[in-house]
Write an enzyme that holds these catalytic residues in place. Structure first.
Site, PDB file in Angstrom:
ATOM      1  N   ARG A   5       0.868  -1.178   0.000  1.00 37.01           N
ATOM      2  CA  ARG A   5       0.000   0.000   0.000  1.00 37.01           C
ATOM      3  C   ARG A   5       0.906   1.229   0.000  1.00 37.01           C
ATOM      4  NH1 ARG A   5       1.738   1.705   4.133  1.00 37.01           N
ATOM      5  NH2 ARG A   5       0.541   3.592   3.857  1.00 37.01           N
ATOM      6  N   GLY A   6       0.262   2.422  -0.080  1.00 37.24           N
ATOM      7  CA  GLY A   6       1.046   3.642  -0.219  1.00 37.24           C
ATOM      8  C   GLY A   6       1.250   3.907  -1.706  1.00 37.24           C
ATOM      9  N   ALA A   7       0.980   5.144  -2.124  1.00 40.65           N
ATOM     10  CA  ALA A   7       0.918   5.443  -3.561  1.00 40.65           C
ATOM     11  C   ALA A   7       2.181   5.031  -4.337  1.00 40.65           C
ATOM     12  CB  ALA A   7       0.607   6.930  -3.752  1.00 40.65           C
TER      13      ALA A   7
ATOM     14  N   ARG B 191      -6.742  -0.544  -7.286  1.00 40.03           N
ATOM     15  CA  ARG B 191      -7.067   0.547  -6.344  1.00 40.03           C
ATOM     16  C   ARG B 191      -7.222   1.825  -7.172  1.00 40.03           C
ATOM     17  NH1 ARG B 191      -4.195   1.212  -0.773  1.00 40.03           N
ATOM     18  NH2 ARG B 191      -6.221   2.086  -0.249  1.00 40.03           N
TER      19      ARG B 191
ATOM     20  N   GLN C  92      -3.095   2.748   9.831  1.00 38.97           N
ATOM     21  CA  GLN C  92      -1.743   2.753   9.256  1.00 38.97           C
ATOM     22  C   GLN C  92      -0.779   3.606  10.091  1.00 38.97           C
ATOM     23  OE1 GLN C  92      -4.558   3.207   7.515  1.00 38.97           O
ATOM     24  NE2 GLN C  92      -4.384   2.562   5.385  1.00 38.97           N
TER      25      GLN C  92
ATOM     26  N   ASP D 196      -1.956  10.743  -2.330  1.00 37.19           N
ATOM     27  CA  ASP D 196      -2.241   9.728  -3.353  1.00 37.19           C
ATOM     28  C   ASP D 196      -2.460  10.323  -4.728  1.00 37.19           C
ATOM     29  OD1 ASP D 196      -3.017   8.495  -0.632  1.00 37.19           O
ATOM     30  OD2 ASP D 196      -2.768   6.820  -2.029  1.00 37.19           O
TER      31      ASP D 196
ATOM     32  N   ASN E 195      -5.684  12.452  -0.024  1.00 37.82           N
ATOM     33  CA  ASN E 195      -4.871  11.614   0.871  1.00 37.82           C
ATOM     34  C   ASN E 195      -5.821  10.890   1.825  1.00 37.82           C
ATOM     35  OD1 ASN E 195      -2.300  10.637   1.792  1.00 37.82           O
ATOM     36  ND2 ASN E 195      -2.565  11.881   3.630  1.00 37.82           N
ATOM     37  N   LYS E 196      -5.247  10.066   2.665  1.00 39.98           N
ATOM     38  CA  LYS E 196      -6.030   9.229   3.589  1.00 39.98           C
ATOM     39  C   LYS E 196      -7.116  10.028   4.288  1.00 39.98           C
ATOM     40  CE  LYS E 196      -5.689   5.748   3.963  1.00 39.98           C
ATOM     41  NZ  LYS E 196      -6.520   4.815   3.164  1.00 39.98           N
TER      42      LYS E 196
END
Ligand code: MRU
Length: 354
Positions: free
Chosen positions: A45-47, A82, A192, A233, A243-244
């Site tokens: 995960r993570g862009a 995603r 996270q 992201d 973003n998150k």
């Protein structure tokens, strides 16, 4: 520590992030299907990391079918894993363009080299982001207190190939001997921050404290935060940032308290085709991530417990949009720029030397 994805004898490995911080399990990504599954299940995960794994996924796919039709089918499958992080589309397009004009029997090897180059460039970008961010942040330290940084989600080493984006700044500050303390938002629903950011900071012996997502505003008001820095992201052409989920509220609180709100991102996270934040697809994830929480039981096993009454519905948007007007600056590998159409247009492209 090795990189977050690494090759051993031409085989590709990564950590299963769904098991961290309790179990450090290495998994092999042995084909395109493994890469797609790792992204959609959030083992990775993570862009930037999603982009890197997507690129290797396309290289694997070309070993099985190197036709034009095979290329576009594999690209579509990987892209669907995603929706929000644009680095995935950027990396897939980069590999696809690199092989498009080649004879079929050269495509897979070329794609593999392109994926490796994407990984190497990510490491260089993040080191550069860290240096630029540290230069902006270090002067914000007040008196003898450590520099107090608040971050949301995980934009650290394991969200990238190495070093992270927002946490690259913390790493650079620590390496330069600047005392730093990080307020770590837990980042519900998948935690996270509590699970991954705290784990990374502990590994690096960097002072930090985990807080519930709703505590940041109070800490800012109490003068306990010097700056907020997050990863992202996707940045729209006008500077709006995805973003998150929860990032927007931190930006609002930072603005209300006169604090800088920085967004660390490689240029590959900027989507010039996207005019504004409202056009960014927000991933909707399972309500179960809201109604249940995962963690470690006293006997050491990893368990999930229900926290809502039977039958209460839940909604789970995974990202939110922070309008450009709340962003103090975007910190890229080419330096910091205003979150605005003109400043973003003036940036050197992704892939240019950092
Ligand atoms: O859902 P996730 O864990 O992939 O979300 C990650 C984030 O929101 C990060 O802040 C972002 O991808 C930047 S990572 C350098």
């Amino acid at each position: 520590m090795p990189r977050t994805i690494w090759l051993d004898d031409e085989r590709l490995f990564t950590w299963d992030q769904t098991r961290l911080p309790f179990e450090a399990i290495v998994i092999e990504l042995a084909g395109a299907a493994d890469c797609a599954h790792a992204i959609s299940s959030m083992q990775v995960r993570g862009a930037p990391l999603i982009g890197a794994v997507g690129a290797y996924g396309l290289a694997f796919a070309l070993r099985e079918d190197d036709s034009d039709a095979g290329l576009s089918a594999a690209r579509a499958t990987l892209l669907a894993t995603r929706p929000t992080a644009v680095n995935l589309r950027w990396a897939l397009d980069r590999v696809a363009v690199a092989v498009a004009e080649l004879p079929r029997d050269e495509r897979a090897a070329r794609a593999w080299r392109e994926a490796a180059a994407i990984c190497d460039e990510d490491v260089a970008c993040n080191l550069s982001i860290g240096r630029h961010a540290a230069a902006l942040l270090a002067p914000l330290r007040r008196g003898v207190d450590p520099l107090r940084i608040l971050t949301h989600c995980n934009a650290g080493r394991i969200a990238t190939v190495d070093h992270g984006t927002a946490l690259a700044a913390v790493e650079a500050l620590a390496d330069a001997g600047v005392p730093v303390h990080v307020w770590v938002d837990e980042t519900r629903p998948r935690n996270q921050g509590a699970g991954l950011t705290a784990w990374e900071l502990r590994e690096r012996s960097i002072a930090h404290t985990v807080i519930v997502d709703n505590a940041g505003g109070l800490l800012m008001r109490q003068g306990l935060v010097d700056a907020v820095i997050v990863g992202c992201d996707r940045v729209a052409a006008n500077g709006d940032v995805a973003n998150k989920v929860g990032t927007y509220l931190k930006a609002l609180a930072a603005r209300d308290n006169g604090l800088p709100f920085y967004v660390a991102c490689p240029v590959s996270t900027i989507d010039a085709q996207c005019r504004g934040g409202d056009a960014i697809a927000i991933e909707q994830r399972s309500p179960r991530e809201v109604t249940h929480v995962g963690g470690r039981a006293p006997d050491g096993s990893l368990v999930e417990v229900q926290i809502t009454p039977d039958g209460s519905p839940a909604l789970n948007p995974a990202f939110d949009i922070t309008p450009a007007r709340l962003v103090t600056a975007l910190i890229t590998e080419h330096g910091s720029v205003a979150a605005s159409l003109d400043a973003i247009r003036g940036l050197r492209p992704a892939g240019a030397p950092a």
